[in-house]
Design a protein around this motif. Sequence first.
Motif, PDB file in Angstrom:
ATOM      1  N   PHE B  24      11.455  90.579  38.408  1.00 20.43           N
ATOM      2  CA  PHE B  24      12.248  89.389  38.104  1.00 20.43           C
ATOM      3  C   PHE B  24      12.012  88.981  36.664  1.00 20.43           C
ATOM      4  O   PHE B  24      11.082  89.480  36.021  1.00 20.43           O
ATOM      5  N   TYR B  32      10.381  78.118  36.656  1.00 23.49           N
ATOM      6  CA  TYR B  32      10.724  79.156  37.616  1.00 23.49           C
ATOM      7  C   TYR B  32       9.791  79.090  38.799  1.00 23.49           C
ATOM      8  O   TYR B  32       8.563  79.126  38.652  1.00 23.49           O
ATOM      9  N   ALA B 200      12.000  82.805  42.925  1.00 25.56           N
ATOM     10  CA  ALA B 200      11.882  84.130  43.525  1.00 25.56           C
ATOM     11  C   ALA B 200      11.098  83.944  44.804  1.00 25.56           C
ATOM     12  O   ALA B 200      10.093  83.243  44.819  1.00 25.56           O
ATOM     13  N   ILE B 207       9.857  91.144  46.869  1.00 23.75           N
ATOM     14  CA  ILE B 207      10.751  90.037  46.566  1.00 23.75           C
ATOM     15  C   ILE B 207      11.896  90.065  47.575  1.00 23.75           C
ATOM     16  O   ILE B 207      12.620  91.053  47.692  1.00 23.75           O
ATOM     17  N   ILE B 210      16.186  86.214  45.041  1.00 25.78           N
ATOM     18  CA  ILE B 210      16.036  85.330  43.897  1.00 25.78           C
ATOM     19  C   ILE B 210      17.219  84.377  43.962  1.00 25.78           C
ATOM     20  O   ILE B 210      18.357  84.802  44.035  1.00 25.78           O
TER      21      ILE B 210
END
Lengths: 265, 294
Positions: B24, B32, B200, B207, B210
């Motif tokens: 990411f 974030y 995320a 992951i 996102i």
Amino acid sequence: MNILSQELKMSVASMLYWTGALVFFVFIFMFMYPPISRDAAIIENVLSNFPLELRRALGITTLNLSQLLGFYGFIFVYVLLIGSVYAMKSGISVLSEEVRSKTVDFLLAKPVSRKTVVSAKILSVLSNLIVQNILFIVISYLIISAYKQDYFDMAVFTLLDLSLIQVQLFFAALGFFLSVIIKKIKSVLPISLAMVFVFFILQMLGESLNDPKLVYITPFSYFNAADIINNGSYQLSFLLINLTIILILTGSTYLIYLRKDLPSI
Amino acid sequence: MNVIEIDHLSKYYGKARGIIDVSFTVKEGEIYGFIGPNGAGKSTTIRTLLALIYPSSGNARIFGKDCIKEGPNIRSDIGYLPSEVFYYDNMKVIDLLKYSASFYKNIDQNRIYELADIMDLDLKRKIEDLSYGNKKKVGIVQGLLHRPRLIILDEPTSGLDPLMQQKFFDLITAENEHGATILFSSHILSEVQKLCSRVAIIKEGRIMSIEDIKTLRSNNYKKFKIDMDETVSDDYFNIDGVANLYADQNSFSFLFKGDINKMIDIIHSKKINNLIVEEPALEEIFMHYYEKEA
């Protein structure tokens, strides 16, 4: 520099305590010198009834206890022992302490390379050992002076005292190395004691059995007090072996620490 | 410009999973969010960014520079608050903070006092005498005192009381307004929602997705637990927007997304014993990510 001064701040008290222990040991045992030297004949007679292997292990076949240097050499073996435990303890804990106190995420997240961290920490151990040895040499000389009569070989005395830091450097380097290869070190002192005693016992065995091979694996043999007193010098090969081992262990410490994952909490 | 670029990063501890193929990017000036349950791989990712551990494969760049090769260089512009805070027990707080400051160039020492004042931190106390929450404050101050361009926070609010949490959020927001980029790791969805623009979501080392925080907000599930006083059919609550419906005699539990008034009307028309409405646990929301993919 900031890491070095931080390390020194945290370790100087412990260094002074251990130096105190070394000096105190010499101070107390030197009280035994006058009576022993006075009745040397009787004591040697008693000791000669001990088995030869035991006398060799204690180093009393080659040391003349009735002479000041001989007696100092006899108790100096135990100075080496205490000093080695301190050096080993410092060596093991200096790098692993950050992991044990879980501060590794603080220190290594700062803008410093691992090389800098290892160098600063090794330098702090080295500084402590140097200061400790200077103090020890000065104070042990003062103590010895109180018993000094006519002839006293200052050079050999200095050689003896200077062997302390060389044996200590061996154990400090061994400590660095062990601290980066052992995954979790819960308590430092037991490991240090165990390691130092193993090497010490190897030396005693080597002497007792008169085994020429065992002599090469323990630093206590490299700097055997009786040999230093009788030859008036170190043995070059041992000096070099000791130095090589120290460099290899320290170099490996860098290589491993630079590559290893630092355990999380 | 991207401040953090993580590219197919994997980390195995022997055979054990750390993170798998994590990618990411975090843009400059962004807050974030990085969320996932405990053990999902948040700390592993962050500790790789800081070169505390080395990746098994893939790479990560911060400020366009490789995290491992140029680690020391990069870290002069990073402030990091670890999830568990531990400092040298024998030191005083002020000495620790000065030690921390000594690693950076051009430090304004007043900043220490300023931050300590905001966080209500007593500088004269010894570290070992501090409560967990107070240690956390030390962590916050040492992470921010050099005005880093990138702030990495790993579970920053645990141990802080709500008042302190608010002060902390204000502090972070202010830093962000001054231009700092922030990576905020947490397992508490609501605090991430409050601050972050994007998140995320990580689970079991991978992951999952996102998301824009707006999207997540529109997916805002509430968890209902209801004890009925009268018998209704098992399907009574099964209206549009209800998921994970469990019925056990007269007890019901389900997740609901949508107009809350509709649900209130349905509940209101019957007699009930007890009603609990709460934020669903993150795990329950993750269930939907699995379901969406299936």
